[in-house]
Design a protein around this motif. Structure first.
Motif, PDB file in Angstrom:
ATOM      1  N   ASP A 197      -6.979  13.232  -2.674  1.00 39.28           N
ATOM      2  CA  ASP A 197      -5.683  12.605  -2.938  1.00 39.28           C
ATOM      3  C   ASP A 197      -5.701  11.925  -4.299  1.00 39.28           C
ATOM      4  O   ASP A 197      -6.753  11.561  -4.822  1.00 39.28           O
ATOM      5  N   GLY A 198      -4.510  11.713  -4.854  1.00 33.31           N
ATOM      6  CA  GLY A 198      -4.403  11.167  -6.201  1.00 33.31           C
ATOM      7  C   GLY A 198      -4.191   9.667  -6.259  1.00 33.31           C
ATOM      8  O   GLY A 198      -4.119   9.090  -7.346  1.00 33.31           O
ATOM      9  N   TRP A 199      -4.076   9.006  -5.107  1.00 34.08           N
ATOM     10  CA  TRP A 199      -3.818   7.549  -5.098  1.00 34.08           C
ATOM     11  C   TRP A 199      -5.173   6.848  -4.982  1.00 34.08           C
ATOM     12  O   TRP A 199      -5.802   6.855  -3.923  1.00 34.08           O
ATOM     13  N   GLU A 200      -5.583   6.216  -6.082  1.00 36.07           N
ATOM     14  CA  GLU A 200      -6.949   5.681  -6.179  1.00 36.07           C
ATOM     15  C   GLU A 200      -7.239   4.621  -5.112  1.00 36.07           C
ATOM     16  O   GLU A 200      -8.294   4.657  -4.456  1.00 36.07           O
ATOM     17  N   ALA A 201      -6.317   3.680  -4.915  1.00 37.77           N
ATOM     18  CA  ALA A 201      -6.556   2.587  -3.953  1.00 37.77           C
ATOM     19  C   ALA A 201      -6.671   3.129  -2.526  1.00 37.77           C
ATOM     20  O   ALA A 201      -7.438   2.613  -1.703  1.00 37.77           O
ATOM     21  N   HIS A 202      -5.919   4.170  -2.246  1.00 43.43           N
ATOM     22  CA  HIS A 202      -5.919   4.815  -0.920  1.00 43.43           C
ATOM     23  C   HIS A 202      -7.272   5.499  -0.668  1.00 43.43           C
ATOM     24  O   HIS A 202      -7.908   5.302   0.381  1.00 43.43           O
ATOM     25  N   VAL A 203      -7.733   6.251  -1.661  1.00 45.20           N
ATOM     26  CA  VAL A 203      -9.026   6.943  -1.553  1.00 45.20           C
ATOM     27  C   VAL A 203     -10.146   5.913  -1.376  1.00 45.20           C
ATOM     28  O   VAL A 203     -11.021   6.054  -0.509  1.00 45.20           O
ATOM     29  N   ALA A 204     -10.086   4.833  -2.169  1.00 45.30           N
ATOM     30  CA  ALA A 204     -11.136   3.800  -2.091  1.00 45.30           C
ATOM     31  C   ALA A 204     -11.125   3.134  -0.717  1.00 45.30           C
ATOM     32  O   ALA A 204     -12.184   2.928  -0.102  1.00 45.30           O
ATOM     33  N   ALA A 205      -9.937   2.827  -0.189  1.00 46.86           N
ATOM     34  CA  ALA A 205      -9.853   2.161   1.116  1.00 46.86           C
ATOM     35  C   ALA A 205     -10.394   3.061   2.230  1.00 46.86           C
ATOM     36  O   ALA A 205     -11.100   2.596   3.132  1.00 46.86           O
ATOM     37  N   ILE A 206     -10.095   4.362   2.152  1.00 44.01           N
ATOM     38  CA  ILE A 206     -10.586   5.300   3.181  1.00 44.01           C
ATOM     39  C   ILE A 206     -12.118   5.340   3.152  1.00 44.01           C
ATOM     40  O   ILE A 206     -12.781   5.295   4.190  1.00 44.01           O
ATOM     41  N   ASN A 207     -12.684   5.384   1.929  1.00 44.56           N
ATOM     42  CA  ASN A 207     -14.147   5.451   1.833  1.00 44.56           C
ATOM     43  C   ASN A 207     -14.808   4.130   2.211  1.00 44.56           C
ATOM     44  O   ASN A 207     -15.883   4.103   2.804  1.00 44.56           O
ATOM     45  N   ASP A 208     -14.155   3.008   1.913  1.00 41.76           N
ATOM     46  CA  ASP A 208     -14.767   1.693   2.177  1.00 41.76           C
ATOM     47  C   ASP A 208     -14.653   1.279   3.643  1.00 41.76           C
ATOM     48  O   ASP A 208     -15.576   0.714   4.209  1.00 41.76           O
ATOM     49  N   TYR A 209     -13.481   1.513   4.241  1.00 41.43           N
ATOM     50  CA  TYR A 209     -13.219   0.960   5.587  1.00 41.43           C
ATOM     51  C   TYR A 209     -12.970   2.023   6.652  1.00 41.43           C
ATOM     52  O   TYR A 209     -12.720   1.698   7.804  1.00 41.43           O
ATOM     53  N   GLY A 210     -12.992   3.296   6.268  1.00 45.01           N
ATOM     54  CA  GLY A 210     -12.591   4.341   7.203  1.00 45.01           C
ATOM     55  C   GLY A 210     -11.082   4.503   7.130  1.00 45.01           C
ATOM     56  O   GLY A 210     -10.371   3.643   6.583  1.00 45.01           O
ATOM     57  N   LEU A 211     -10.612   5.624   7.635  1.00 41.25           N
ATOM     58  CA  LEU A 211      -9.159   5.882   7.661  1.00 41.25           C
ATOM     59  C   LEU A 211      -8.603   5.208   8.914  1.00 41.25           C
ATOM     60  O   LEU A 211      -8.957   5.582  10.028  1.00 41.25           O
ATOM     61  N   ARG A 212      -7.770   4.182   8.707  1.00 39.57           N
ATOM     62  CA  ARG A 212      -7.246   3.435   9.870  1.00 39.57           C
ATOM     63  C   ARG A 212      -5.997   4.135  10.406  1.00 39.57           C
ATOM     64  O   ARG A 212      -5.084   4.462   9.637  1.00 39.57           O
ATOM     65  N   VAL A 213      -6.009   4.340  11.714  1.00 39.27           N
ATOM     66  CA  VAL A 213      -4.914   5.039  12.381  1.00 39.27           C
ATOM     67  C   VAL A 213      -4.366   4.113  13.458  1.00 39.27           C
ATOM     68  O   VAL A 213      -5.106   3.675  14.344  1.00 39.27           O
ATOM     69  N   THR A 214      -3.072   3.789  13.358  1.00 39.30           N
ATOM     70  CA  THR A 214      -2.426   2.978  14.385  1.00 39.30           C
ATOM     71  C   THR A 214      -1.522   3.873  15.216  1.00 39.30           C
ATOM     72  O   THR A 214      -0.719   4.641  14.669  1.00 39.30           O
ATOM     73  N   ASP A 215      -1.673   3.816  16.536  1.00 43.56           N
ATOM     74  CA  ASP A 215      -0.755   4.521  17.438  1.00 43.56           C
ATOM     75  C   ASP A 215      -0.555   3.652  18.674  1.00 43.56           C
ATOM     76  O   ASP A 215      -0.922   2.464  18.643  1.00 43.56           O
ATOM     77  N   GLU A 216       0.005   4.217  19.729  1.00 47.39           N
ATOM     78  CA  GLU A 216       0.329   3.397  20.895  1.00 47.39           C
ATOM     79  C   GLU A 216      -0.927   2.830  21.569  1.00 47.39           C
ATOM     80  O   GLU A 216      -0.849   1.883  22.335  1.00 47.39           O
ATOM     81  N   ARG A 217      -2.111   3.356  21.206  1.00 53.77           N
ATOM     82  CA  ARG A 217      -3.356   2.853  21.803  1.00 53.77           C
ATOM     83  C   ARG A 217      -3.956   1.722  20.975  1.00 53.77           C
ATOM     84  O   ARG A 217      -4.963   1.146  21.344  1.00 53.77           O
ATOM     85  N   GLY A 218      -3.389   1.419  19.807  1.00 52.44           N
ATOM     86  CA  GLY A 218      -3.941   0.370  18.934  1.00 52.44           C
ATOM     87  C   GLY A 218      -4.346   0.955  17.600  1.00 52.44           C
ATOM     88  O   GLY A 218      -3.843   2.005  17.204  1.00 52.44           O
ATOM     89  N   THR A 219      -5.276   0.267  16.910  1.00 53.12           N
ATOM     90  CA  THR A 219      -5.719   0.739  15.585  1.00 53.12           C
ATOM     91  C   THR A 219      -7.212   1.042  15.641  1.00 53.12           C
ATOM     92  O   THR A 219      -7.985   0.258  16.189  1.00 53.12           O
ATOM     93  N   ARG A 220      -7.587   2.204  15.103  1.00 49.64           N
ATOM     94  CA  ARG A 220      -9.010   2.554  15.033  1.00 49.64           C
ATOM     95  C   ARG A 220      -9.298   3.110  13.638  1.00 49.64           C
ATOM     96  O   ARG A 220      -8.374   3.566  12.950  1.00 49.64           O
ATOM     97  N   ALA A 221     -10.560   3.044  13.248  1.00 50.60           N
ATOM     98  CA  ALA A 221     -10.951   3.593  11.938  1.00 50.60           C
ATOM     99  C   ALA A 221     -11.733   4.872  12.160  1.00 50.60           C
ATOM    100  O   ALA A 221     -12.637   4.920  12.992  1.00 50.60           O
ATOM    101  N   VAL A 222     -11.342   5.924  11.442  1.00 47.95           N
ATOM    102  CA  VAL A 222     -12.022   7.212  11.549  1.00 47.95           C
ATOM    103  C   VAL A 222     -12.749   7.455  10.231  1.00 47.95           C
ATOM    104  O   VAL A 222     -12.162   7.294   9.157  1.00 47.95           O
ATOM    105  N   ARG A 223     -14.016   7.805  10.315  1.00 45.36           N
ATOM    106  CA  ARG A 223     -14.801   8.086   9.103  1.00 45.36           C
ATOM    107  C   ARG A 223     -14.470   9.480   8.568  1.00 45.36           C
ATOM    108  O   ARG A 223     -14.702  10.475   9.243  1.00 45.36           O
ATOM    109  N   VAL A 224     -13.857   9.542   7.398  1.00 42.94           N
ATOM    110  CA  VAL A 224     -13.554  10.817   6.732  1.00 42.94           C
ATOM    111  C   VAL A 224     -13.786  10.604   5.239  1.00 42.94           C
ATOM    112  O   VAL A 224     -13.176   9.698   4.661  1.00 42.94           O
TER     113      VAL A 224
END
Ligand code: NAD
Length: 322
Positions: A30-57
Motif C-alpha cells: 500500500d502507498g499510505w506510509e502511516a498505515h503500512v507502519a501501523a500494520i507492521n508495528d501493531y498488527g492489522l486491527r479488525v473491528t467487527d461484532e465480536r470486538g477488535t483483534r490484531a492479525v499479523r500480516v
C-alpha cells in the motif's frame, strides 16, 4: 497459497486479514506510509461484532508513482488481488508490471468499469480473474478497519480455461470466511454492480444522504430508471445484458436500515474525506463509452459533471445559514 494484495485500503485489509488468519501467506502492498507502519508495528486491527483483534500480516510500502517494481519488490505469489481504487488501477498495474511472473493469477474485485482494461496490457487474459464483492468495510485509521455485516464475493475468469482457478480461489476464500461463488459470466456480474452503483452512489452523493433516505423521494423510480436505461443500452452495445427491473428491486431492498439503509455510499465517503471519487469509472464510464458506441447517455454525463463539481468544491460546502 501465497497472496499479494496490491492496494490495502479497507477492502484489501479485510481480505488480507481473513486470508492470513486462515493460514495463507499474505503480503499487503500500500502507498499510505502511516498505515503500512501501523500494520507492521501493531498488527492489522479488525473491528467487527465480536470486538477488535490484531492479525499479523506483513505490509510493504508501494507507491505507484515511485516504482516500476522489480521481482524483489513484489515477492512471488500464486495470486495478486488488486484492491486499489479504480482511479489507481492503471498506475498500480504499470508500476507492478515488471514483477508479474508467469505463474501468477491476478484478481480484481474493484468497483467500476476500466479495471480489467487497465490490467490486460500486463496480465494475459487467461490469468486475469475479475468479480465483485458486497462486503462493506471502513478504514477507521492507519492499520485499523471495521468489517461491516455480511456480503458475497462473486468471481470468474475472463477466459474459459480460468474456471479451475476461479473454483480454487472461491474455495480458499470461503474457507477463510469470505462467502464466495464462481460465475461463468463475470461481465454480467460486474455490469450489474456498476448499474447499482451508478444510481445509488451518485444519488446518495449528490443529495448527501444515507441509502435509506432515498426511500423518501417519490421520483426515485423515474430517476433511477433513466440512469439504468442508459447503463443497459451501453452494456448491450458491449454484449452484456443488464436486467434493469432486477437492479431497481435490489436497490429498493437496500432502503431498509436492516439491509444497507444506514450505509454511506463510498462515493459520498470519498467526497467527505476530500479524496478523489471513482465517478469516472461509474457514471463517467457510461457517458464516455456511450460516445464511443455512437450512443448518448446524457443523465450519466450530467451526474458525472455534478459529482465533479462537488469534488472540486468539497472544502467550500455551505452547511448552515451564515
Ligand atoms: P480505501 O479508500 O479504503 O483505500 C484506497 C486507498 O486509499 C488505499 O491505498 C488506502 O491506503 C488509501 N487511503 C485511505 N485513506 C487514506 C488516508 N487518510 N491517507 C492516505 N491514504 C489513504 O478503498 P476501499 O474501500 O478498500 O476500495 C477498494 C476498491 O474496492 C474500490 O474499487 C471500491 O469501490 C471497492 N469496494 C469497496 C467496498 C467497501 O466497503 N470499502 C466494498 C466493495 C467494493
Amino acid at each position: 497459497m501465497k497472496i499479494t494484495i496490491a492496494g490495502a485500503g479497507a477492502m484489501g485489509c479485510r481480505f488480507g486479514a481473513a486470508l492470513a488468519a486462515s493460514g495463507h501467506d499474505v503480503r499487503l502492498l500500500d502507498g499510505w506510509e502511516a498505515h503500512v507502519a501501523a500494520i507492521n508495528d501493531y498488527g492489522l486491527r479488525v473491528t467487527d461484532e465480536r470486538g477488535t483483534r490484531a492479525v499479523r500480516v506483513p505490509a510493504a510500502l508501494f507507491r505507484a508513482a515511485r516504482f516500476p517494481a522489480t521481482a524483489d519488490d513484489v515477492p512471488p505469489a500464486d495470486l495478486v488481488i488488486v484492491f486499489a481504487k479504480a482511479t489507481a488501477t492503471a498506475a498500480v498495474a504499470a508500476a507492478a508490471a515488471g514483477a508479474i511472473r508467469p505463474a501468477m493469477r491476478v484478481l480484481t474485485l474493484q468497483n467500476g468499469l476500466g479495471n480489467i482494461e487497465a490490467l490486460l496490457p500486463y496480465v494475459p487474459r487467461e490469468r486475469l480473474l475479475a468479480g465483485t464483492t458486497t462486503l462493506g468495510t471502513e478504514l477507521v485509521g492507519p492499520g485499523h478497519i471495521r468489517a461491516l455485516g455480511s456480503g458475497e464475493t462473486v468471481l470468474g475468469g475472463l477466459a474459459s480455461q480460468s474456471a479451475i482457478s476461479a473454483q480454487r480461489i472461491v474455495a480458499d476464500f470461503s474457507s477463510a470466511g469470505l462467502l464466495s461463488r464462481a460465475s461463468a459470466d463475470v461481465m454480467a456480474v460486474i455490469w450489474a454492480k456498476v448499474a447499482f452503483n451508478c444510481v445509488m452512489n451518485s444519488l446518495c452523493t449528490i443529495a448527501s444522504i444515507p441509502v435509506s433516505a432515498l426511500a423518501r423521494y417519490p421520483g426515485f423510480d423515474d430517476l433511477a430508471g433513466t440512469i439504468l436505461a442508459e447503463v443497459a443500452t451501453v452494456a448491450a452495445a458491449e454484449g452484456v445484458r443488464v436486467d434493469t427491473g432486477a437492479a431497481l428491486a435490489l436497490m429498493k431492498a437496500q432502503f431498509d436500515p436492516a439491509a444497507s439503509g444506514n450505509h454511506l455510499a463510498s462515493t459520498l465517503q470519498d467526497l467527505l474525506n476530500g479524496r478523489p471519487t471513482e465517478i469516472a469509472h461509474l457514471n463517467g464510464a457510461i457517458a464516455s463509452r456511450a460516445v464511443a458506441h455512437g450512443l448518448a447517455a446524457p443523465a450519466n454525463a450530467l451526474i458525472t459533471q455534478l459529482v465533479g463539481l462537488l469534488e472540486a468544491t468539497h472544502d467550500r460546502r455551505v452547511t448552515s445559514l451564515r
